[in-house]
Design an enzyme around this catalytic site. Structure first.
Site, PDB file in Angstrom:
ATOM      1  N   ASP A 143     -15.109 -15.127   7.941  1.00 34.01           N
ATOM      2  CA  ASP A 143     -13.695 -14.793   7.762  1.00 34.01           C
ATOM      3  C   ASP A 143     -13.124 -14.423   9.128  1.00 34.01           C
ATOM      4  OD1 ASP A 143     -11.256 -13.594   7.323  1.00 34.01           O
ATOM      5  OD2 ASP A 143     -11.941 -12.272   5.711  1.00 34.01           O
TER       6      ASP A 143
ATOM      7  N   LYS B 176      -3.344 -15.456   9.690  1.00 33.43           N
ATOM      8  CA  LYS B 176      -2.621 -14.477  10.512  1.00 33.43           C
ATOM      9  C   LYS B 176      -1.961 -15.096  11.736  1.00 33.43           C
ATOM     10  CE  LYS B 176      -4.731 -10.092   9.115  1.00 33.43           C
ATOM     11  NZ  LYS B 176      -3.552  -9.550   8.427  1.00 33.43           N
TER      12      LYS B 176
ATOM     13  N   TYR C 121     -13.707  -6.284   4.500  1.00 37.12           N
ATOM     14  CA  TYR C 121     -12.410  -6.460   3.839  1.00 37.12           C
ATOM     15  C   TYR C 121     -12.008  -7.923   3.979  1.00 37.12           C
ATOM     16  CZ  TYR C 121      -7.480  -6.385   2.753  1.00 37.12           C
ATOM     17  OH  TYR C 121      -6.256  -6.663   2.199  1.00 37.12           O
TER      18      TYR C 121
ATOM     19  N   TYR D 181       0.821  -1.215   0.000  1.00 32.35           N
ATOM     20  CA  TYR D 181       0.000   0.000   0.000  1.00 32.35           C
ATOM     21  C   TYR D 181       0.853   1.262   0.000  1.00 32.35           C
ATOM     22  CZ  TYR D 181      -2.944  -3.755   1.788  1.00 32.35           C
ATOM     23  OH  TYR D 181      -3.574  -4.963   1.965  1.00 32.35           O
TER      24      TYR D 181
END
Length: 432
Positions: free
Chosen positions: A252, A281, A151, A23
């Site tokens: 998610d 993660k 997201y 990003y």
């Protein structure tokens, strides 16, 4: 050998000129701080600075850095094998990990697909849902329903279920599959639930369920879409509607799984179980890239009894033994460490952020589990505020209007107090 020796010098100028960071612009890149080593909750820079980590390396390093048990698991596995293909081969680290995941995740999730990373696990979940209905002879149900402000990753199917207007992926809308978006959850966690939200969901399901293969949602916390902590009744309503209208539910849990919200999995706040769950993660404690997509026997059989006969996905590094070995060690450590008490302590210490409410620039302060968020009335200048944070001896990376903390579970009270203080001084001193 010293960490500051010549051989370990990091060429920051080459980095700036040639290496693309996440990003970040290549023409006007954000500053990148050179890290030489990390240990516990501390990140050490080339200049000698020691920073308290408030990000847990994008929410993954639950046990901090350089943990001896995780190091041992990784080194020990290298003596056996670092990798073998998962096609036609299996191995103990993968089998042990999948046993743990089936045991820890809500019933009746029992079939495990090991993926490279979180975004890939979402791709797999979406493919599972679409292929399930295709195998049932229903090719119409190929769209995914999802709330706005969500997201789910940066790969193409995952991008298609991120917010279509306000996300970082809006420029790709002409190239992405057109999905079905409902209003974002509005009733806040810990407050009363507005039944109108359930009514609106019901109306949308009634209109679109014939096209919907699945509904995907981040349970309880919409993370990168705005750190929205929403009411468990919303998730309960989604589960009921998915059952009623024959739509699969994908949860998610890549960011929320493994204790981050105060429950082992965030779906437990609503006492529901999805048809498909994605985890990643924190799965390896921040050591290796690994994720998993789990589903029910019903969905797995529905896929494999169809025309294709198999799930059409197979990453090269699927089931990587190194990643599976360290994931096993990390999950064992999570359970040994009394994670509930760790998260409860952090939540208590994060209340120090409420001091920010007296500042005019602050719109809201909210906490849940080991997550603390300060929302401002304007976007922050990331380079400016991070420069201040480094001077304060902390590592925090905000986005948009949000300055937030997701620290390692091993963080001390002093760690959290310093992180909270740094956020207050950044806003009060207008270092943003």
């Amino acid at each position: 050998m010293s960490n500051n020796c010549t051989d370990n010098h990091i060429d920051v100028e080459f980095d700036r000129a040639h290496i693309w960071h996440p990003y970040t612009s290549m023409t006007k890149p954000l500053p990148n701080y050179p890290v030489t080593h990390a240990s516990g909750t501390r990140i050490h820079l080339q200049g000698g600075e020691s920073l308290i980590d408030g990000m847990a390396s994008w929410w993954s390093a639950l046990h901090g850095y350089n943990h001896p048990k995780l190091n041992d698991a990784l080194v020990s596995q290298t003596q056996q094998m670092s990798h073998v293909m998962f096609g036609g081969i299996t191995h103990k680290p993968a089998v042990d990990l999948c046993k743990k995941l089936v045991e820890l995740t809500p019933e009746p999730l029992e079939k495990v697909f090991l993926a490279d990373g979180g975004s890939v696990s979402v791709e797999v979940a979406i493919k599972m849902a679409i292929q399930y209905w295709f195998s049932q002879g229903n090719q119409r149900k190929h769209k995914i329903m999802t709330p706005k402000k969500g997201y789910h990753g940066d790969t193409f199917a995952a991008m298609s279920v991120c917010d279509p207007v306000n996300s970082m992926h809006s420029m790709y809308q002409g190239f992405l599959p057109q999905q079905l978006f409902v209003s974002q959850p509005k009733s806040r966690f810990g407050e009363s639930f507005d039944e109108q939200e359930a009514n609106e969901l019901n109306t949308y399901f009634a209109e679109h369920h014939q096209d919907a293969a699945a509904f995907i949602i981040e349970p309880i916390v919409q993370n990168a879409g705005g750190m929205n902590f929403y009411h468990p009744e919303y998730l309960k309503a989604v589960r009921k509607l998915c059952d009623h209208y024959d739509v699969l539910l994908i949860c998610d849990e890549i960011a929320t799984g493994f204790g981050r919200t105060g429950k082992l999995f965030a779906v437990e706040h609503a006492d529901i179980s999805p048809d498909i769950i994605c985890v990643g993660k924190a799965l390896t404690g921040g050591y290796m890239t690994l994720a998993a997509t789990l589903t029910t026997d019903k969905v797995a059989r529905g896929i494999c009894e169809g025309e294709a006969g198999v799930l059409m996905h197979g990453p090269t590094f699927m089931g990587n033994p190194l990643a599976c070995a360290v994931a096993n060690a990390s999950l064992n450590l999570l359970l040994e460490n009394d994670w509930q008490q760790q998260v409860s302590n952090i939540n208590q210490w994060l209340q120090g952020l409420t001091k920010c409410l007296c500042l005019d620039e602050v719109v809201d302060v909210r906490t849940l589990g080991a997550i603390g968020v300060v929302e401002l009335n304007t976007n922050v200048d990331v380079a400016k505020i991070q420069k201040h944070f480094v001077k304060q001896g902390v590592w925090i990376r905000p986005f948009g209007k949000l300055v937030y903390l997701m620290p390692p579970f091993i963080s001390s009270q002093n760690d959290i107090e310093q992180l909270c203080s740094a956020i207050y001084t950044a806003i009060d001193g207008k270092h943003y």
